[in-house]
Write a protein that holds these residues in place. Structure first.
Motif, mmCIF file in Angstrom:
data_model
loop_
_atom_site.group_PDB
_atom_site.id
_atom_site.type_symbol
_atom_site.label_atom_id
_atom_site.label_comp_id
_atom_site.label_asym_id
_atom_site.label_seq_id
_atom_site.Cartn_x
_atom_site.Cartn_y
_atom_site.Cartn_z
ATOM 1 N N ALA A 102 0.856 -1.176 0.000
ATOM 2 C CA ALA A 102 0.000 0.000 0.000
ATOM 3 C C ALA A 102 0.895 1.229 0.000
ATOM 4 C CB ALA A 102 -0.912 0.000 1.221
ATOM 5 N N SER A 103 0.808 2.010 -1.060
ATOM 6 C CA SER A 103 1.745 3.106 -1.311
ATOM 7 C C SER A 103 1.012 4.446 -1.258
ATOM 8 C CB SER A 103 2.389 2.916 -2.692
ATOM 9 O OG SER A 103 3.231 3.982 -3.024
ATOM 10 N N PHE A 104 1.552 5.372 -0.490
ATOM 11 C CA PHE A 104 0.949 6.696 -0.307
ATOM 12 C C PHE A 104 0.760 7.387 -1.662
ATOM 13 C CE2 PHE A 104 0.423 9.388 3.542
ATOM 14 C CZ PHE A 104 -0.084 10.525 2.949
ATOM 15 N N ALA A 105 -0.389 8.043 -1.831
ATOM 16 C CA ALA A 105 -0.656 8.827 -3.044
ATOM 17 C C ALA A 105 -0.981 10.261 -2.654
ATOM 18 C CB ALA A 105 -1.814 8.219 -3.823
ATOM 19 N N GLY A 106 -0.749 11.185 -3.575
ATOM 20 C CA GLY A 106 -0.994 12.597 -3.290
ATOM 21 C C GLY A 106 0.258 13.258 -2.741
ATOM 22 N N SER A 107 0.073 14.239 -1.871
ATOM 23 C CA SER A 107 1.214 14.926 -1.271
ATOM 24 C C SER A 107 1.155 14.800 0.241
ATOM 25 C CB SER A 107 1.214 16.407 -1.663
ATOM 26 O OG SER A 107 0.046 17.050 -1.190
ATOM 27 N N THR A 108 2.319 14.905 0.876
ATOM 28 C CA THR A 108 2.389 14.815 2.329
ATOM 29 C C THR A 108 3.668 15.499 2.795
ATOM 30 O OG1 THR A 108 2.149 13.303 4.222
ATOM 31 C CG2 THR A 108 3.501 12.537 2.365
ATOM 32 N N GLY A 109 3.941 15.431 4.096
ATOM 33 C CA GLY A 109 5.108 16.104 4.644
ATOM 34 C C GLY A 109 6.410 15.447 4.230
ATOM 35 N N GLY A 110 7.500 15.970 4.772
ATOM 36 C CA GLY A 110 8.812 15.416 4.484
ATOM 37 C C GLY A 110 9.306 15.705 3.086
ATOM 38 N N GLY A 111 8.685 16.674 2.412
ATOM 39 C CA GLY A 111 9.104 17.005 1.061
ATOM 40 C C GLY A 111 8.464 16.165 -0.022
ATOM 41 N N TYR A 112 7.488 15.364 0.331
ATOM 42 C CA TYR A 112 6.830 14.495 -0.645
ATOM 43 C C TYR A 112 5.667 15.253 -1.293
ATOM 44 C CZ TYR A 112 9.557 10.593 1.112
ATOM 45 O OH TYR A 112 10.591 9.760 1.454
ATOM 46 N N SER A 113 5.984 16.117 -2.227
ATOM 47 C CA SER A 113 4.955 16.900 -2.909
ATOM 48 C C SER A 113 4.153 16.046 -3.883
ATOM 49 C CB SER A 113 5.590 18.071 -3.653
ATOM 50 O OG SER A 113 6.531 17.611 -4.598
ATOM 51 N N GLU A 114 4.746 14.962 -4.356
ATOM 52 C CA GLU A 114 4.054 14.026 -5.249
ATOM 53 C C GLU A 114 4.486 12.608 -4.892
ATOM 54 O OE1 GLU A 114 3.318 13.072 -10.001
ATOM 55 O OE2 GLU A 114 4.763 14.598 -9.399
ATOM 56 N N ALA A 115 3.624 11.931 -4.143
ATOM 57 C CA ALA A 115 3.925 10.551 -3.761
ATOM 58 C C ALA A 115 3.578 9.602 -4.911
ATOM 59 C CB ALA A 115 3.150 10.175 -2.505
ATOM 60 N N ALA A 116 4.145 8.408 -4.847
ATOM 61 C CA ALA A 116 4.101 7.505 -6.004
ATOM 62 C C ALA A 116 2.747 6.867 -6.238
ATOM 63 C CB ALA A 116 5.159 6.416 -5.835
ATOM 64 N N GLY A 117 2.001 6.530 -5.163
ATOM 65 C CA GLY A 117 0.806 5.718 -5.377
ATOM 66 C C GLY A 117 1.193 4.377 -5.999
ATOM 67 N N ARG A 118 0.367 3.867 -6.911
ATOM 68 C CA ARG A 118 0.650 2.620 -7.635
ATOM 69 C C ARG A 118 0.715 1.422 -6.684
ATOM 70 N NH1 ARG A 118 4.996 1.779 -10.190
ATOM 71 N NH2 ARG A 118 4.237 1.017 -12.194
ATOM 72 N N SER A 119 -0.149 1.427 -5.667
ATOM 73 C CA SER A 119 -0.237 0.274 -4.775
ATOM 74 C C SER A 119 -0.509 -0.980 -5.596
ATOM 75 C CB SER A 119 -1.367 0.487 -3.762
ATOM 76 O OG SER A 119 -1.144 1.643 -2.984
ATOM 77 N N ALA A 120 0.038 -2.115 -5.140
ATOM 78 C CA ALA A 120 -0.063 -3.332 -5.959
ATOM 79 C C ALA A 120 0.074 -4.580 -5.110
ATOM 80 C CB ALA A 120 1.004 -3.309 -7.060
ATOM 81 N N ILE A 121 -0.293 -5.700 -5.731
ATOM 82 C CA ILE A 121 -0.158 -7.022 -5.107
ATOM 83 C C ILE A 121 0.547 -7.934 -6.105
ATOM 84 C CG2 ILE A 121 -1.371 -8.996 -4.104
ATOM 85 C CD1 ILE A 121 -3.642 -7.063 -3.349
ATOM 86 N N TRP A 122 1.571 -8.642 -5.618
ATOM 87 C CA TRP A 122 2.368 -9.559 -6.428
ATOM 88 C C TRP A 122 2.110 -11.006 -6.017
ATOM 89 C CZ3 TRP A 122 3.757 -4.716 -5.240
ATOM 90 C CH2 TRP A 122 4.427 -3.931 -6.188
ATOM 91 N N ALA A 123 2.166 -11.906 -6.980
ATOM 92 C CA ALA A 123 2.117 -13.344 -6.722
ATOM 93 C C ALA A 123 3.515 -13.848 -6.380
ATOM 94 C CB ALA A 123 1.583 -14.084 -7.949
ATOM 95 N N PRO A 124 3.626 -15.052 -5.803
ATOM 96 C CA PRO A 124 4.943 -15.590 -5.464
ATOM 97 C C PRO A 124 5.882 -15.762 -6.658
ATOM 98 C CG PRO A 124 3.245 -16.752 -4.238
ATOM 99 C CD PRO A 124 2.536 -15.875 -5.225
ATOM 100 N N ASP A 125 5.349 -15.827 -7.854
ATOM 101 C CA ASP A 125 6.223 -15.939 -9.028
ATOM 102 C C ASP A 125 6.685 -14.579 -9.540
ATOM 103 O OD1 ASP A 125 3.991 -14.866 -10.278
ATOM 104 O OD2 ASP A 125 3.641 -16.570 -11.607
#
Length: 230
Positions: free
Chosen positions: A187-210
């Motif tokens: 789960a990856s932060f999206a939007g902007s937030t503190g610490g200089g993160y004016s543009e967070a990555a988003g792109r939350s994802a789920i991977w299989a074991p392969d």
């Protein structure tokens, strides 16, 4: 015998320091996702505001999220600073809230305030064993090895990266999934937030074991995706 497990990764809109408003957004994500487990980003209840006050598991502001979890039968894994000066994952169920994991590997700025957590953590849900991680943890091979040594079936991470570093969590998740043969949910932060993160990555994802990507969100706040693990 365990059945399938539906996990969602969500990246809700976050208002700096406003726990009450963020709880409402989290509750909406829980209801929309219709998943047994919903994972949220690092420090999702406060934003990446390293001076934010600790969030107590008994804080009445968390009640709307507890209610949403009770209604849907969901375990929500949310990010917050907690007492003892830790960056933590709170496990929210219909029965209440507890601290489930404390981040073990801190960034240099984080270490000015926060203390590393003591040990890896695993939660059992419906016969599945779920390991927990927060951001920098995912880049430390020792963390993944120690967590997966607990016998986990999936490694669930709450992270924050900038849009410019969007490839980093993908590389880490792929490595963890294929090395340890586990599902990985980020789960990856999206939007902007503190610490200089004016543009967070988003792109939350789920991977299989392969190493294949089962589902992926876009870059916008408010998105979520889910997959059913079997």
């Amino acid at each position: 015998m365990r059945g399938p497990l539906t996990i969602a990764v969500a990246q809700p809109t976050c208002v700096a320091y406003d726990v009450a408003a963020n709880v409402v957004a989290h509750a909406a994500s829980v209801r929309a996702a219709s998943a047994r487990v919903v994972v949220f980003p690092e420090l999702s209840l406060t934003g990446y505001e390293l001076d934010a006050a600790p969030v107590d598991p008994s804080d009445p502001r968390l009640a709307p999220l507890v209610e949403a979890c009770a209604e849907t039968g969901t375990l929500a894994l949310v990010g917050a600073p907690v007492a003892g000066e830790h960056i933590a994952t709170l496990a929210v169920r219909g029965a209440g809230v507890r601290v489930a994991y404390r981040k073990m590997w801190l960034g240099p700025v984080e270490a000015r305030r926060f203390t590393p957590g003591p040990a890896p953590a695993m939660l059992a849900v419906d016969g599945w064993r779920l390991g927990l991680a927060i951001c920098k943890d995912t880049g430390i091979a020792e963390h993944a090895a120690r967590t997966c040594a607990l016998g986990v079936d999936a490694y669930l991470a709450s992270i924050l990266d900038s849009a410019a570093e969007a490839a980093v969590p993908d590389e880490r998740a792929l490595r963890i999934a294929t090395t340890h043969r586990v599902f990985v949910a980020v789960a990856s932060f999206a939007g902007s937030t503190g610490g200089g993160y004016s543009e967070a990555a988003g792109r939350s994802a789920i991977w299989a074991p392969d190493g294949s990507v089962l589902v992926r969100a876009g870059t916008a706040p408010g998105e979520y995706v889910h997959a059913t693990l079997t």
